[in-house]
Write a protein that holds these residues in place. Structure first.
Motif, PDB file in Angstrom:
ATOM      1  N   THR A  53       0.853  -1.181   0.000  1.00 58.21           N
ATOM      2  CA  THR A  53       0.000   0.000   0.000  1.00 58.21           C
ATOM      3  C   THR A  53       0.897   1.241   0.000  1.00 58.21           C
ATOM      4  O   THR A  53       2.085   1.163   0.350  1.00 58.21           O
ATOM      5  CB  THR A  53      -0.917   0.044   1.230  1.00 58.21           C
ATOM      6  N   ALA A  54       0.316   2.372  -0.388  1.00 59.11           N
ATOM      7  CA  ALA A  54       1.109   3.597  -0.474  1.00 59.11           C
ATOM      8  C   ALA A  54       1.771   3.974   0.864  1.00 59.11           C
ATOM      9  O   ALA A  54       2.975   4.282   0.885  1.00 59.11           O
ATOM     10  CB  ALA A  54       0.244   4.746  -0.996  1.00 59.11           C
ATOM     11  N   PRO A  55       1.055   3.967   2.004  1.00 57.59           N
ATOM     12  CA  PRO A  55       1.713   4.333   3.267  1.00 57.59           C
ATOM     13  C   PRO A  55       2.841   3.377   3.647  1.00 57.59           C
ATOM     14  O   PRO A  55       3.897   3.815   4.138  1.00 57.59           O
ATOM     15  CB  PRO A  55       0.572   4.281   4.287  1.00 57.59           C
ATOM     16  N   LEU A  56       2.628   2.082   3.418  1.00 60.86           N
ATOM     17  CA  LEU A  56       3.663   1.109   3.774  1.00 60.86           C
ATOM     18  C   LEU A  56       4.864   1.221   2.848  1.00 60.86           C
ATOM     19  O   LEU A  56       6.024   1.147   3.285  1.00 60.86           O
ATOM     20  CB  LEU A  56       3.078  -0.310   3.723  1.00 60.86           C
ATOM     21  N   LEU A  57       4.598   1.391   1.552  1.00 63.77           N
ATOM     22  CA  LEU A  57       5.691   1.541   0.598  1.00 63.77           C
ATOM     23  C   LEU A  57       6.476   2.815   0.888  1.00 63.77           C
ATOM     24  O   LEU A  57       7.709   2.849   0.747  1.00 63.77           O
ATOM     25  CB  LEU A  57       5.135   1.566  -0.823  1.00 63.77           C
ATOM     26  N   SER A  58       5.779   3.851   1.319  1.00 60.46           N
ATOM     27  CA  SER A  58       6.455   5.088   1.692  1.00 60.46           C
ATOM     28  C   SER A  58       7.356   4.867   2.903  1.00 60.46           C
ATOM     29  O   SER A  58       8.480   5.385   2.956  1.00 60.46           O
ATOM     30  CB  SER A  58       5.418   6.167   2.002  1.00 60.46           C
ATOM     31  N   ALA A  59       6.889   4.085   3.875  1.00 59.65           N
ATOM     32  CA  ALA A  59       7.686   3.834   5.083  1.00 59.65           C
ATOM     33  C   ALA A  59       8.981   3.107   4.761  1.00 59.65           C
ATOM     34  O   ALA A  59      10.056   3.483   5.251  1.00 59.65           O
ATOM     35  CB  ALA A  59       6.872   3.025   6.086  1.00 59.65           C
ATOM     36  N   ILE A  60       8.910   2.074   3.920  1.00 59.25           N
ATOM     37  CA  ILE A  60      10.125   1.303   3.643  1.00 59.25           C
ATOM     38  C   ILE A  60      11.059   2.056   2.706  1.00 59.25           C
ATOM     39  O   ILE A  60      12.276   2.036   2.892  1.00 59.25           O
ATOM     40  CB  ILE A  60       9.786  -0.110   3.099  1.00 59.25           C
ATOM     41  N   SER A  61      10.514   2.747   1.702  1.00 54.93           N
ATOM     42  CA  SER A  61      11.385   3.468   0.773  1.00 54.93           C
ATOM     43  C   SER A  61      12.060   4.652   1.467  1.00 54.93           C
ATOM     44  O   SER A  61      13.235   4.945   1.202  1.00 54.93           O
ATOM     45  CB  SER A  61      10.606   3.927  -0.456  1.00 54.93           C
ATOM     46  N   THR A  62      11.338   5.315   2.369  1.00 55.03           N
ATOM     47  CA  THR A  62      11.939   6.413   3.134  1.00 55.03           C
ATOM     48  C   THR A  62      13.039   5.887   4.049  1.00 55.03           C
ATOM     49  O   THR A  62      14.101   6.512   4.194  1.00 55.03           O
ATOM     50  CB  THR A  62      10.867   7.137   3.965  1.00 55.03           C
ATOM     51  N   ALA A  63      12.803   4.719   4.653  1.00 59.34           N
ATOM     52  CA  ALA A  63      13.824   4.121   5.517  1.00 59.34           C
ATOM     53  C   ALA A  63      15.067   3.738   4.712  1.00 59.34           C
ATOM     54  O   ALA A  63      16.199   3.959   5.156  1.00 59.34           O
ATOM     55  CB  ALA A  63      13.257   2.899   6.230  1.00 59.34           C
ATOM     56  N   TYR A  64      14.864   3.168   3.533  1.00 63.43           N
ATOM     57  CA  TYR A  64      15.999   2.866   2.655  1.00 63.43           C
ATOM     58  C   TYR A  64      16.764   4.145   2.318  1.00 63.43           C
ATOM     59  O   TYR A  64      18.004   4.178   2.358  1.00 63.43           O
ATOM     60  CB  TYR A  64      15.519   2.230   1.352  1.00 63.43           C
ATOM     61  N   ALA A  65      16.029   5.189   1.932  1.00 61.58           N
ATOM     62  CA  ALA A  65      16.676   6.429   1.509  1.00 61.58           C
ATOM     63  C   ALA A  65      17.530   7.022   2.626  1.00 61.58           C
ATOM     64  O   ALA A  65      18.684   7.411   2.398  1.00 61.58           O
ATOM     65  CB  ALA A  65      15.620   7.430   1.035  1.00 61.58           C
ATOM     66  N   ARG A 203      22.298  -1.676   6.425  1.00 60.86           N
ATOM     67  CA  ARG A 203      20.985  -2.256   6.674  1.00 60.86           C
ATOM     68  C   ARG A 203      20.085  -1.212   7.318  1.00 60.86           C
ATOM     69  O   ARG A 203      20.580  -0.278   7.966  1.00 60.86           O
ATOM     70  CB  ARG A 203      21.106  -3.447   7.612  1.00 60.86           C
ATOM     71  N   ILE A 204      18.791  -1.366   7.099  1.00 63.73           N
ATOM     72  CA  ILE A 204      17.862  -0.521   7.838  1.00 63.73           C
ATOM     73  C   ILE A 204      17.832  -0.984   9.295  1.00 63.73           C
ATOM     74  O   ILE A 204      18.023  -0.190  10.215  1.00 63.73           O
ATOM     75  CB  ILE A 204      16.454  -0.563   7.231  1.00 63.73           C
ATOM     76  N   VAL A 205      17.592  -2.270   9.502  1.00 60.76           N
ATOM     77  CA  VAL A 205      17.567  -2.830  10.858  1.00 60.76           C
ATOM     78  C   VAL A 205      18.210  -4.207  10.867  1.00 60.76           C
ATOM     79  O   VAL A 205      18.345  -4.864   9.833  1.00 60.76           O
ATOM     80  CB  VAL A 205      16.121  -2.946  11.404  1.00 60.76           C
ATOM     81  N   GLY A 206      18.591  -4.647  12.063  1.00 62.61           N
ATOM     82  CA  GLY A 206      19.097  -5.987  12.272  1.00 62.61           C
ATOM     83  C   GLY A 206      18.181  -6.766  13.208  1.00 62.61           C
ATOM     84  O   GLY A 206      17.165  -6.237  13.687  1.00 62.61           O
ATOM     85  N   LEU A 207      18.544  -7.992  13.497  1.00 60.43           N
ATOM     86  CA  LEU A 207      17.715  -8.827  14.366  1.00 60.43           C
ATOM     87  C   LEU A 207      17.566  -8.219  15.754  1.00 60.43           C
ATOM     88  O   LEU A 207      16.500  -8.305  16.365  1.00 60.43           O
ATOM     89  CB  LEU A 207      18.298 -10.239  14.457  1.00 60.43           C
ATOM     90  N   ASP A 208      18.615  -7.575  16.263  1.00 56.62           N
ATOM     91  CA  ASP A 208      18.520  -6.926  17.571  1.00 56.62           C
ATOM     92  C   ASP A 208      17.412  -5.876  17.587  1.00 56.62           C
ATOM     93  O   ASP A 208      16.675  -5.740  18.573  1.00 56.62           O
ATOM     94  CB  ASP A 208      19.852  -6.282  17.946  1.00 56.62           C
ATOM     95  N   ASP A 209      17.303  -5.113  16.484  1.00 58.94           N
ATOM     96  CA  ASP A 209      16.246  -4.105  16.396  1.00 58.94           C
ATOM     97  C   ASP A 209      14.868  -4.755  16.402  1.00 58.94           C
ATOM     98  O   ASP A 209      13.929  -4.264  17.048  1.00 58.94           O
ATOM     99  CB  ASP A 209      16.407  -3.281  15.116  1.00 58.94           C
ATOM    100  N   LEU A 210      14.734  -5.869  15.672  1.00 62.32           N
ATOM    101  CA  LEU A 210      13.446  -6.561  15.618  1.00 62.32           C
ATOM    102  C   LEU A 210      13.053  -7.094  16.992  1.00 62.32           C
ATOM    103  O   LEU A 210      11.901  -6.966  17.414  1.00 62.32           O
ATOM    104  CB  LEU A 210      13.500  -7.708  14.604  1.00 62.32           C
ATOM    105  N   ILE A 211      14.018  -7.683  17.687  1.00 64.81           N
ATOM    106  CA  ILE A 211      13.736  -8.198  19.027  1.00 64.81           C
ATOM    107  C   ILE A 211      13.335  -7.052  19.948  1.00 64.81           C
ATOM    108  O   ILE A 211      12.399  -7.174  20.746  1.00 64.81           O
ATOM    109  CB  ILE A 211      14.961  -8.951  19.588  1.00 64.81           C
ATOM    110  N   GLY A 212      14.023  -5.915  19.827  1.00 68.68           N
ATOM    111  CA  GLY A 212      13.720  -4.767  20.675  1.00 68.68           C
ATOM    112  C   GLY A 212      12.304  -4.256  20.479  1.00 68.68           C
ATOM    113  O   GLY A 212      11.596  -3.978  21.449  1.00 68.68           O
ATOM    114  N   VAL A 213      11.858  -4.157  19.214  1.00 67.58           N
ATOM    115  CA  VAL A 213      10.518  -3.635  18.969  1.00 67.58           C
ATOM    116  C   VAL A 213       9.454  -4.630  19.408  1.00 67.58           C
ATOM    117  O   VAL A 213       8.391  -4.254  19.897  1.00 67.58           O
ATOM    118  CB  VAL A 213      10.332  -3.235  17.486  1.00 67.58           C
ATOM    119  N   VAL A 214       9.734  -5.929  19.262  1.00 64.58           N
ATOM    120  CA  VAL A 214       8.768  -6.941  19.696  1.00 64.58           C
ATOM    121  C   VAL A 214       8.642  -6.923  21.210  1.00 64.58           C
ATOM    122  O   VAL A 214       7.534  -7.000  21.758  1.00 64.58           O
ATOM    123  CB  VAL A 214       9.188  -8.337  19.189  1.00 64.58           C
ATOM    124  N   ARG A 215       9.752  -6.791  21.910  1.00 57.81           N
ATOM    125  CA  ARG A 215       9.712  -6.721  23.376  1.00 57.81           C
ATOM    126  C   ARG A 215       8.967  -5.470  23.833  1.00 57.81           C
ATOM    127  O   ARG A 215       8.168  -5.510  24.773  1.00 57.81           O
ATOM    128  CB  ARG A 215      11.129  -6.721  23.947  1.00 57.81           C
TER     129      ARG A 215
END
Length: 239
Positions: A53-65, A203-215
């Motif tokens: 979707t446009a909002p999600l695609l915007s989130a990932i492309s902005t993060a890449y940029a 990288r935008i994020v690593g596994l540590d970042d994913l674990i942190g947001v899930v916690r």
């Protein structure tokens, strides 16, 4: 949309926060038991194809940029990329929308940059060949992809660019799993690519970042965070 607690939000840039929140809200990051291309059983899965979707695609492309701009600032000897390359298939929308995001953030720096992606099978009529977009010959190529585990696709992309006469100057992924590629190898796929091809990575994020947001999210996801932590300890790479 999932919201990170205020106490954790300042620890990472806003674009990463938005990206991680999008991963959770759109079920881009899911939990269970997944068989990876390597045959390994993973307790989580990242599906960039869900950013449709446009909002999600915007989130990932902005993060890449933002990640790319920071990556080049930290490595001033890397030449300005002539082409953003996205490997088929998931890399196609990532390359095109990231180039637009880069131009929005820094138009003077990215107005002359093109995008290219490859076809899985070469076309034998019309504009023949396996590439769509800018030719790669004598160009500096920045490759972006969704996630890397074993590095097979990354190697294939580097060889493809080399065959077309281009030079890969960087490799950027959304999620670096940061795990050993095999029992007998201590490095991650990203580390191996840096060593084998001399290509710097980000990288935008690593596994540590994913674990942190899930916690931080809570809501019954603590068990998933613990499974991911056990997986990280089992397969953590040395680099």
């Amino acid at each position: 949309m999932a919201q990170l607690p205020p106490s954790t939000a300042p620890t990472i840039p806003a674009y990463k926060t938005a990206f991680l929140q999008a991963c959770l809200s759109a079920n881009v990051l899911t939990f269970g038991t997944y068989t990876l291309k390597s045959g390994r059983q993973s307790p989580y899965f990242f599906n960039a194809g869900a950013f449709h979707t446009a909002p999600l695609l915007s989130a990932i492309s902005t993060a890449y940029a933002h990640t790319i701009i920071a990556f080049l600032a930290e490595n001033p000897d890397i030449p300005q990329p002539d082409v953003i390359f996205g490997p088929a298939y998931k890399g196609i929308p990532l390359a095109t929308t990231t180039l637009l995001a880069l131009h929005t953030l820094a138009p003077d720096s990215w107005s002359r940059t093109s995008y290219t992606f490859n076809r899985k099978e070469a076309k034998n009529h019309g504009e023949t060949g396996s590439l769509v977009g800018s030719p790669l010959a004598n160009k500096n190529i920045l490759v972006i992809d969704d996630v890397i585990t074993a590095g097979t696709a990354m190697r294939e992309t580097i060889e493809l660019v080399k065959k077309e006469g281009g030079r890969v100057v960087g490799f950027v992924v959304a999620v670096d799993r940061g795990e050993r590629i095999s029992e007998g190898e201590s490095q991650s796929a990203m580390g191996l690519i840096r060593r084998e091809f001399g290509v710097r990575t980000a990288r935008i994020v690593g596994l540590d970042d994913l674990i942190g947001v899930v916690r931080a999210e809570g809501g019954g996801l603590e068990g998933e965070a613990e499974r991911m932590e056990r997986y990280r300890e089992r397969w953590r790479a040395s680099d």
